[in-house]
Design an enzyme around this catalytic site. Sequence first.
Site, PDB file in Angstrom:
ATOM      1  N   ASN A 107       5.327   0.215  -1.192  1.00 34.56           N
ATOM      2  CA  ASN A 107       5.992   0.613  -0.176  1.00 34.56           C
ATOM      3  C   ASN A 107       6.971   1.596  -0.755  1.00 34.56           C
ATOM      4  OD1 ASN A 107       7.852   0.729   1.989  1.00 34.56           O
ATOM      5  ND2 ASN A 107       8.747  -1.016   1.594  1.00 34.56           N
ATOM      6  N   TYR A 135      18.053  -0.703  10.922  1.00 32.42           N
ATOM      7  CA  TYR A 135      16.937  -0.502  11.772  1.00 32.42           C
ATOM      8  C   TYR A 135      15.653  -1.207  11.182  1.00 32.42           C
ATOM      9  CZ  TYR A 135      13.141   1.832  14.422  1.00 32.42           C
ATOM     10  OH  TYR A 135      12.039   2.075  15.193  1.00 32.42           O
TER      11      TYR A 135
END
Length: 496
Positions: A127, A274
Site C-alpha cells: 500500500n 476521508y
Amino acid sequence: MANLSPTVPDVSPRVDRTSDRPQEACGVYGVLAPGLDVANLTYFGLYALQHRGQESAGIAVFQGEQVRLHKEMGLVSQVFDRDILARLPGDLAVGHTRYSTTGSSHVCNAQPVVLMTRLGPMAMAHNGNLVNTVELGRAMAERGRSSVSSTDSELIAMLIQEAVDGGAGWPEALTRAASCCRGAYSLGIGTPAGLFALRDPHGIRPLVFGRLADMEQDGWTISSETCGLDIVGAEFHDTVAPGEMIWFRPGAREPDRRRWCEATPRLCVFEMIYFARPDSNFFEESLYSYRRRLGTILAEESPAEADLVIGVPDSGIPAAIGFADGSGVPYAEGLVKNRYVGRTFIQPSQGMREAGIRLKLNPLPDVLANQRIVVVDDSIVRGSTSRKIVKALREAGACEVHMRISSPPVKHPCYYGIDTDTQDQLVAARLPLERICRHLGVDSLAYLSQEGMLRATRQQDYPFCTACFDGQYPIPPNKEPGASKLRLESGQGPPS
C-alpha cells in the site's frame, strides 16, 4: 514451485478516473494462524478493507514451501467464492485489494506479487506509492532484470528477491530492499519463514497488527486498518511503527520487532479525514469521533444562517453531525445513498452521466423544500460532483445552499498513493474561493482551516503529512521530465 492460478481475461471496465473523490491505493492484509482457515480469514479482512480499493483483489496462501495464489479484477466478493477459498489451504496468507496509482488497470498488476527466491516463494502486498519508480526500473534494466507488470510494487518485490538470491536472509533482504525505496510503502510479506510487516521510515500509510484470540497457539493478523482486525475477532496489539519491520514466526509467542530506519513520522492526515473507515481507530479513538470534531470546529470557524444541516453520504455525515452540534442548526438526512452502487460491470454512458443520472445519491424533496441548507462534505477535488449535488438540492426545493468542507482546500497533487489530479485540474489550485463558489452554484462556501484540521486530531506534536493542502512534501517527488505524477501510463511500465 509456486502453484499459481491461471490468469483470467481482464473483462472488467476501466476504473472511472472522472470520479470527484480522491482514491486510495490499496489495502494490505496478512494472517499467520496454524490450524485455522487463513484463506477465509483473509477474505473477510479484505472485505473490511474493500473501501481502500475496488479494482482487483488477491490472496496468496502458504502451505510449507508451497504457495497458492488467486487474484482477479473485481471486488473481493466477485473474485472469491467458497470453492476458490477451499482450494487455498495453508497456515499463512497475504491478501490485497487494489486501486491503481502506479501501474495501469490490468490483472497482471493485481497483487499479491509472488516471486521465487533462493529461500522459497515470497508473496508481497503493498500500500502506497514510490517516487523513485523510474530510477529503480532503470537500475533493474541495467542489471538485466525485467518486470512482468507496470507497478512499483513489483519493483520492491524484485529488490527483495535480488537480495535473497545474493545471499541475504529474509530480514536483511527486506530492509536492504526498503533502503532503496523512496516514498510510501506499507508492506505485508509472506515467506516460508513466517509473515513480515514493514513500514516506510515516515509511516505515510497505516499498518496495524493484532492477536487472534481463543487459540491453542498464537495467531497474528496484520491489516491496513483496525477494522480488518475487528471483523475476524483479532485483538488490536499495536501499530507497526514508521521505519519498523516485524517478523511473525510460526510457534513464537511474540513477534520479532526491529526498527530498521529512524525518521520523522508523517502519517497522511487524509487517512483520518476521508480514506480510512470511520470505525477504524487512530491514536486510540475511532475516526468517527475525529471527523465529528472536524465538523464542530468548522461550525465555529464558518457558521451559516440555515434551517438544516445535511451531510454528503457517507464520508461527510460525521462532520455534518459535528457541524449541527457546534452550530445548533438541526441535522437531517437530505440525501439518500444507494449503497449497492459500486464498481459495476454495466456503466452509464458519458452522455447519461452528463445528463445527471443519479446512480449514487438522491435528494429528499419533502425534507429540503423551502429550506436553507448547509451541506457538509469532507473535500472538494475537481468540483464536478459537488456541483451536481448542489444542482440536485436546488431542484429538490432548497431555497439556499451553503457548502462547508471539513478539510482545507486541496491544492497540490499527492505522490504517495492517493490518486489526485495534476495541479491544473484541482479546482482550489485554479480558482479563488469566490469563483469556486460561483462554479458550484452555492450561496456560500467555506473550508476548514489547516489549524482547525490539526487541532481536531488532539495530537499537537505529531507532524502529519499535509502536502496535498500546503505543498510541504516530506519526500521530494520525482521531477524528471516525462515521469507521470502518480502512475506510469498504460503500456509504459518500468524500463525492461
